[in-house]
Design a protein around this motif. Sequence first.
Motif, mmCIF file in Angstrom:
data_model
loop_
_atom_site.group_PDB
_atom_site.id
_atom_site.type_symbol
_atom_site.label_atom_id
_atom_site.label_comp_id
_atom_site.label_asym_id
_atom_site.label_seq_id
_atom_site.Cartn_x
_atom_site.Cartn_y
_atom_site.Cartn_z
ATOM 1 N N TYR A 407 16.082 -49.748 8.564
ATOM 2 C CA TYR A 407 16.101 -50.622 9.751
ATOM 3 C C TYR A 407 16.718 -49.877 10.936
ATOM 4 N N VAL A 408 17.903 -49.289 10.720
ATOM 5 C CA VAL A 408 18.582 -48.574 11.802
ATOM 6 C C VAL A 408 17.749 -47.373 12.250
ATOM 7 N N LYS A 409 17.116 -46.682 11.294
ATOM 8 C CA LYS A 409 16.271 -45.540 11.633
ATOM 9 C C LYS A 409 15.120 -45.974 12.543
ATOM 10 N N LEU A 410 14.537 -47.119 12.264
ATOM 11 C CA LEU A 410 13.432 -47.610 13.081
ATOM 12 C C LEU A 410 13.899 -47.911 14.501
ATOM 13 N N MET A 411 15.086 -48.516 14.627
ATOM 14 C CA MET A 411 15.611 -48.806 15.955
ATOM 15 C C MET A 411 15.918 -47.511 16.712
ATOM 16 N N LEU A 412 16.450 -46.515 16.000
ATOM 17 C CA LEU A 412 16.696 -45.222 16.638
ATOM 18 C C LEU A 412 15.387 -44.563 17.064
ATOM 19 N N THR A 413 14.342 -44.763 16.280
ATOM 20 C CA THR A 413 13.023 -44.238 16.654
ATOM 21 C C THR A 413 12.544 -44.866 17.958
ATOM 22 N N GLY A 414 12.781 -46.163 18.098
ATOM 23 C CA GLY A 414 12.443 -46.840 19.352
ATOM 24 C C GLY A 414 13.223 -46.270 20.522
ATOM 25 N N LEU A 415 14.516 -46.000 20.320
ATOM 26 C CA LEU A 415 15.334 -45.412 21.378
ATOM 27 C C LEU A 415 14.856 -44.004 21.724
ATOM 28 N N LEU A 416 14.463 -43.242 20.711
ATOM 29 C CA LEU A 416 13.943 -41.904 20.963
ATOM 30 C C LEU A 416 12.649 -41.947 21.767
ATOM 31 N N TYR A 417 11.834 -42.960 21.524
ATOM 32 C CA TYR A 417 10.599 -43.089 22.304
ATOM 33 C C TYR A 417 10.931 -43.373 23.776
ATOM 34 N N LEU A 418 11.966 -44.184 24.004
ATOM 35 C CA LEU A 418 12.398 -44.420 25.380
ATOM 36 C C LEU A 418 12.849 -43.109 26.029
ATOM 37 N N ALA A 419 13.576 -42.294 25.256
ATOM 38 C CA ALA A 419 14.004 -40.996 25.783
ATOM 39 C C ALA A 419 12.803 -40.125 26.129
ATOM 40 N N LEU A 428 21.298 -41.511 25.329
ATOM 41 C CA LEU A 428 22.343 -40.585 24.895
ATOM 42 C C LEU A 428 23.719 -41.234 24.969
ATOM 43 N N HIS A 429 23.947 -41.977 26.027
ATOM 44 C CA HIS A 429 25.245 -42.640 26.190
ATOM 45 C C HIS A 429 25.486 -43.628 25.047
ATOM 46 N N ASN A 430 24.479 -44.401 24.690
ATOM 47 C CA ASN A 430 24.631 -45.364 23.604
ATOM 48 C C ASN A 430 24.797 -44.668 22.260
ATOM 49 N N PHE A 431 24.029 -43.601 22.037
ATOM 50 C CA PHE A 431 24.152 -42.854 20.782
ATOM 51 C C PHE A 431 25.555 -42.274 20.642
ATOM 52 N N GLU A 432 26.102 -41.766 21.740
ATOM 53 C CA GLU A 432 27.450 -41.203 21.717
ATOM 54 C C GLU A 432 28.483 -42.277 21.363
ATOM 55 N N GLU A 433 28.301 -43.475 21.896
ATOM 56 C CA GLU A 433 29.249 -44.562 21.624
ATOM 57 C C GLU A 433 29.193 -45.039 20.178
ATOM 58 N N SER A 434 28.046 -44.892 19.533
ATOM 59 C CA SER A 434 27.864 -45.446 18.187
ATOM 60 C C SER A 434 28.011 -44.400 17.088
ATOM 61 N N LEU A 435 28.403 -43.169 17.434
ATOM 62 C CA LEU A 435 28.440 -42.090 16.446
ATOM 63 C C LEU A 435 29.329 -42.398 15.251
ATOM 64 N N ASP A 439 25.466 -43.303 9.869
ATOM 65 C CA ASP A 439 25.420 -42.457 8.687
ATOM 66 C C ASP A 439 25.037 -41.023 9.089
ATOM 67 N N MET A 440 25.536 -40.043 8.317
ATOM 68 C CA MET A 440 25.244 -38.633 8.600
ATOM 69 C C MET A 440 23.742 -38.369 8.665
ATOM 70 N N TRP A 441 23.014 -38.963 7.752
ATOM 71 C CA TRP A 441 21.563 -38.739 7.709
ATOM 72 C C TRP A 441 20.913 -39.226 8.982
ATOM 73 N N LEU A 442 21.364 -40.382 9.514
ATOM 74 C CA LEU A 442 20.787 -40.919 10.742
ATOM 75 C C LEU A 442 21.147 -40.056 11.943
ATOM 76 N N ILE A 443 22.357 -39.504 11.939
ATOM 77 C CA ILE A 443 22.751 -38.602 13.027
ATOM 78 C C ILE A 443 21.840 -37.379 13.038
ATOM 79 N N LYS A 449 14.929 -35.137 16.060
ATOM 80 C CA LYS A 449 13.843 -35.633 16.910
ATOM 81 C C LYS A 449 14.123 -35.351 18.385
ATOM 82 N N LEU A 450 15.386 -35.545 18.805
ATOM 83 C CA LEU A 450 15.723 -35.333 20.207
ATOM 84 C C LEU A 450 15.562 -33.875 20.600
ATOM 85 N N LEU A 451 16.083 -32.972 19.772
ATOM 86 C CA LEU A 451 15.996 -31.553 20.086
ATOM 87 C C LEU A 451 14.563 -31.043 20.061
ATOM 88 N N SER A 452 13.691 -31.743 19.340
ATOM 89 C CA SER A 452 12.285 -31.336 19.267
ATOM 90 C C SER A 452 11.522 -31.650 20.546
#
Length: 534
Positions: A407-419, A428-435, A439-443, A449-452
């Motif tokens: 579930y969280v991975k899917l939401m992060l995928t949505g955020l990555l699409y916005l990026a 990026l600001h929200n990701f930094e706040e939620s670090l 989970d390590m795997w989600l980070i 994906k972002l660096l790609s």
Amino acid sequence: INAEYMGKADKLLEVCHSSPHWLEAMIGSVEWRPLLYKLAEDHSTSILMKYTIQRIVEAGLHTEQLPSPRLAATYLPIFNHAFKELLSPILTMEEDALTCSQEFSSFMDLCLYSHATYLYSQGLLVLLLKDSTTTAQQPLYRRLLEEMENIACRQGMAKVALKTTYLHHVASLNAGSNFAERANEVKKALVPMLLAGATNTVDIIKLHKLYTKPDPPLAEYIQHPTFLEMLVHDLFNPTKTIQALHLPKYIFLLSHACGTTFTRHQPPSSSGLAMYFKDTFMGMSDGWVMEDHSEVEPTKSAIESVLALVSQRKLEMICDVHVFRPYLKFAVASMGVTHWIDRQLYNLQPLLGTTTTIDDLLVALVKLLAEIARQQPNQRSRVFQVLVKYRNPQPEVHMESNQRVSYVKLMLTGLLYLARLGFVLPVLHNFEESLQHLDMWLIRYFLYKLLSMIDPPYSRRFVLSLTRIILYPKVTEAISSSSLASSPVPNLLEFIRHVMDAGRTYEVPHPQMLKLSEMLHLFTSPSPPNSYFE
């Protein structure tokens, strides 16, 4: 001096027939003026301090630094200077960086220091909006008004905020003698709903009658953002029931407000406010409005079609983005679907059938949000808010641990699409706040994906934000324990090298540069960490 002041110095003005020479010397001294500002801030009712600030303003020395909101709220010339200085950089700022910027926060702190500063700031922004002869600045002024109103409501100034902005909104329009009476009729029906924070059938009927007359009031009178949001909430909230008899009235008002465009003709003018802000803003003017209703019927049809789709509650319809796509080009229809998705994510159970899985439903909803973000750039901030709001599943929804991670991975995928669409800095600001909660795997997934997807040139804010993320201890650990360290994504090393080569350009702090150098050495050493990317 501040501790011993206690207003005793006010008696000096009674004794002296002119300004004391020592006071003039303090006013002219760069070292002493900060103390005078502090005294004026702490003793705002002091006659001596009021006189001192007046002398500083007359000498033009108040422009040397930005005052605190507390000081600016007490002295109008200082407030005007601070307002102008804080607003100027916002006018040239990237849209996605606006609400995350320090400039925006400082501007809102100044404007929302008190009810008085809020009302005055709203008045200035409305006049500047009316003044603006460049269409590029008008959306920004409107957004600042809306953002200020939203923050004011969160701070407990809801009634003052909503009523004031609407009255300013009406006052800013071209209300000649023939428009004034109809404007008052609209105001009588609309203001009570704004103050209540909800629509009511009686006032909706009144507005419907006014706008179905042969010579209706200006559509701008009902284009207040809060009123439009209330209509969207009523129409696209699954738990809200509107009587079938009155449903067309809600749809009509929403489509009329959103489908009507206007052209304002403004001859040049030279008002006092425009002259004061002449270095930054264009001149003021009065004018007249020509409305275009050609999009009202297509907008109405799109709203009705989308309402019909979401009311069926069939997953096969929701999963088919192509069914929604023709209607999402209408901003209000997209906003309605976004609000409906918000409500569905709050309570997923009604859409879940015996053959429907949570994964299928979530993928469908996130796909819809992605399509809305693609078609409606101005609504990316709203899509972002929904994805952040429901990044973690609601407690009421039963999920296994692996389902929650998905579930969280899917939401992060949505955020990555916005990026990917350009809405980078808030993501990026929200990701930094939620670090610390991820989970390590989600980070690792997010960073991979972002660096790609990144390539230079980079903005300064992007570099500073991503550098902080990479150097966050948990992130550094996540990178070091994965194949990111051995660089399956070359952009990681390329980004670090780029920042080190141009560190001064981006103003990266020296301690962070040292840590980046250590990280680069670790990743390029002969025996880098050799793990796998999950």
